[in-house]
Design a protein around this motif. Structure first.
Motif, short mmCIF file in Angstrom:
data_model
loop_
_atom_site.label_atom_id
_atom_site.label_comp_id
_atom_site.label_asym_id
_atom_site.label_seq_id
_atom_site.Cartn_x
_atom_site.Cartn_y
_atom_site.Cartn_z
N ILE A 223 0.87 -1.18 0.00
CA ILE A 223 0.00 0.00 0.00
C ILE A 223 0.91 1.23 0.00
O ILE A 223 1.37 1.70 1.04
N GLY A 224 1.21 1.70 -1.20
CA GLY A 224 2.11 2.83 -1.35
C GLY A 224 1.36 4.08 -1.80
O GLY A 224 0.12 4.14 -1.75
N ARG A 225 2.11 5.05 -2.27
CA ARG A 225 1.52 6.33 -2.65
C ARG A 225 0.46 6.15 -3.75
O ARG A 225 -0.62 6.75 -3.69
N ARG A 226 0.77 5.35 -4.76
CA ARG A 226 -0.18 5.14 -5.85
C ARG A 226 -1.45 4.46 -5.35
O ARG A 226 -2.57 4.85 -5.72
N GLU A 227 -1.28 3.46 -4.50
CA GLU A 227 -2.43 2.70 -4.00
C GLU A 227 -3.31 3.58 -3.10
O GLU A 227 -4.55 3.52 -3.17
N LEU A 228 -2.68 4.36 -2.23
CA LEU A 228 -3.46 5.24 -1.35
C LEU A 228 -4.26 6.26 -2.15
O LEU A 228 -5.39 6.59 -1.79
N ALA A 229 -3.68 6.73 -3.25
CA ALA A 229 -4.37 7.72 -4.09
C ALA A 229 -5.62 7.13 -4.74
O ALA A 229 -6.53 7.89 -5.13
N LEU A 230 -5.67 5.80 -4.86
CA LEU A 230 -6.86 5.16 -5.44
C LEU A 230 -8.05 5.18 -4.49
O LEU A 230 -9.20 5.07 -4.93
N MET A 231 -7.80 5.30 -3.20
CA MET A 231 -8.90 5.25 -2.23
C MET A 231 -9.79 6.48 -2.38
O MET A 231 -9.30 7.60 -2.57
N PRO A 232 -11.09 6.31 -2.30
CA PRO A 232 -12.00 7.44 -2.44
C PRO A 232 -11.85 8.44 -1.29
O PRO A 232 -11.44 8.08 -0.19
N ASP A 233 -12.21 9.69 -1.54
CA ASP A 233 -12.26 10.68 -0.47
C ASP A 233 -13.21 10.18 0.62
O ASP A 233 -14.30 9.67 0.34
N GLY A 234 -12.77 10.30 1.87
CA GLY A 234 -13.59 9.87 2.99
C GLY A 234 -13.45 8.41 3.36
O GLY A 234 -14.03 7.96 4.35
N ALA A 235 -12.67 7.65 2.58
CA ALA A 235 -12.44 6.23 2.91
C ALA A 235 -11.51 6.11 4.10
O ALA A 235 -10.87 7.08 4.53
N SER A 236 -11.43 4.90 4.64
CA SER A 236 -10.61 4.65 5.82
C SER A 236 -9.71 3.44 5.62
O SER A 236 -10.09 2.49 4.92
N LEU A 237 -8.56 3.47 6.27
CA LEU A 237 -7.60 2.36 6.24
C LEU A 237 -7.43 1.83 7.65
O LEU A 237 -7.20 2.60 8.59
N VAL A 238 -7.54 0.50 7.80
CA VAL A 238 -7.40 -0.16 9.10
C VAL A 238 -6.22 -1.11 9.02
O VAL A 238 -6.16 -1.98 8.14
N ASN A 239 -5.29 -0.97 9.96
CA ASN A 239 -4.13 -1.87 9.97
C ASN A 239 -3.86 -2.38 11.37
O ASN A 239 -3.38 -1.66 12.25
N THR A 240 -4.19 -3.67 11.58
CA THR A 240 -3.81 -4.38 12.81
C THR A 240 -2.81 -5.48 12.50
O THR A 240 -2.57 -6.35 13.34
N ALA A 241 -2.26 -5.48 11.28
CA ALA A 241 -1.35 -6.54 10.85
C ALA A 241 0.11 -6.13 11.10
O ALA A 241 0.66 -6.39 12.17
N ARG A 242 0.73 -5.49 10.13
CA ARG A 242 2.11 -5.03 10.27
C ARG A 242 2.27 -3.73 9.48
O ARG A 242 1.70 -3.56 8.39
#
Length: 331
Positions: A223-242
């Protein structure tokens, strides 16, 4: 009786092994306990007579040199999660079997990931930060739109043990779940009640993206800069992994913009520095790597170790055996 060596601190043993499960192990084994799991010298001295080694956090790497002192050893039962940090090829070369109890951590971590998801959808973190900061009622209400989980598309990256637990709960609550996992078959996806998609589609179309992928070379900053830019405005990212899975600098830039929200339990640097810019962002929920830390989860780890020893002593199949092939795909 089996000759068993356990390498675990007194505090770990008290936290993980309930008296009944400790009694089950003692009934099967001539048990020798080492209080310092990092003490390689004491371990090497204890291994020559050991049939089974019970490991814990901080286990000594099982190199060929260490195993040369363990002619009888046939089973390593890890009383915590991943074995990747101490199991070497030498273990499999010698025909030593491995079992681990990471399944006990799957449910607690999945529950936290679900709690994070609900918090993100309902913007609870934003309201809480605003109220604690002394914002006026009107200003505290100013947040992106709230959403319920029913009917929301949730994108899950990784159908791991924890991912599977999370998927079951999210589906039960009415979410539309899509999954990206190169190892997930259509048949297994159908059994979960989800649809397999490519990562880009998942990112573009999900209201919340939840990470459960393993730590592998190919998942480094997936999940890099390009991938994050694909997320819609107002979306959320959850990370309990690493944190390994995310380009942390790119994520910080996105979070500073306020375009997306995030809930994070894992970080590149732990403990998270007190001056970390993440701490001051109103659109971020932070917890100190405690997703797996339930009393019940820890006690289940001890219960599963005792279960596996009983199976091994009876000549039955191990429930949580780790093969070399499986280990290569584990985080």
């Amino acid at each position: 009786m089996l000759r068993v060596v356990m390498a675990a601190t007194p505090s770990f043993r008290e936290m993980v092994f309930a008296p009944a499960d400790w009694g089950r192990i003692e009934a099967l084994a001539d048990l020798r306990v080492l209080d310092d799991p990092r003490d390689a010298v004491s371990l090497v001295e204890a291994l020559p007579e050991a049939d089974v080694l019970i490991t814990s956090w901080g286990a000594v790497p099982m190199t060929a040199d260490v195993l040369a002192h363990a002619p009888r050893l046939r089973l390593i039962a890890h009383s915590a999660s991943s074995v990747k940090h101490f199991v070497t090829d030498a273990v499999f070369d010698r025909g030593i079997r491995i079992t681990q109890v990471g399944q006990a951590m799957a449910r607690p971590v999945a529950e936290v990931a679900l709690a994070f998801t609900l918090t993100m959808l309902h913007r609870i973190h934003r309201y809480d930060h605003a109220m604690h900061a002394g914002a006026t009622w009107t200003d505290a209400i100013a947040a992106p739109p709230q959403h319920g989980i029913t009917g929301s598309r949730i994108g899950v990256v990784g159908a791991s043990r924890t991912g599977a637990e999370y998927i079951a709960m999210a589906v039960a609550l009415g979410a539309e779940v899509v999954v990206y996992d190169p190892y997930l078959t259509d048949e297994r996806a159908a059994s979960f009640g989800v649809r397999r998609v490519e990562l880009d589609e998942l990112l573009r179309t999900s209201r919340a993206v939840v990470l459960h992928a393993p730590t592998l070379p190919e998942t480094r900053e997936m999940i890099g800069r390009r991938e994050l830019a694909l997320m819609p405005d107002g979306a959320s990212l959850v990370n309990t992994a690493r944190s390994w899975l995310i380009d942390s600098d790119a994520l910080l830039d996105e979070l500073r913009s306020g375009r997306i929200d995030a809930a994070l339990d894992v970080f590149d640097e732990e403990p998270l520095p007190v001056d970390s810019p993440l701490r001051g962002l109103p659109n971020v929920l932070l917890t100190p790597h405690r997703a797996a830390g339930t009393v019940e989860g820890y006690l289940e780890m001890g219960e599963l170790v005792a279960d596996e020893l009983e199976r091994y002593a009876a000549g039955d199949a191990l429930r949580f055996e780790v093969t070399a092939e499986a280990l290569a795909r584990m985080g």
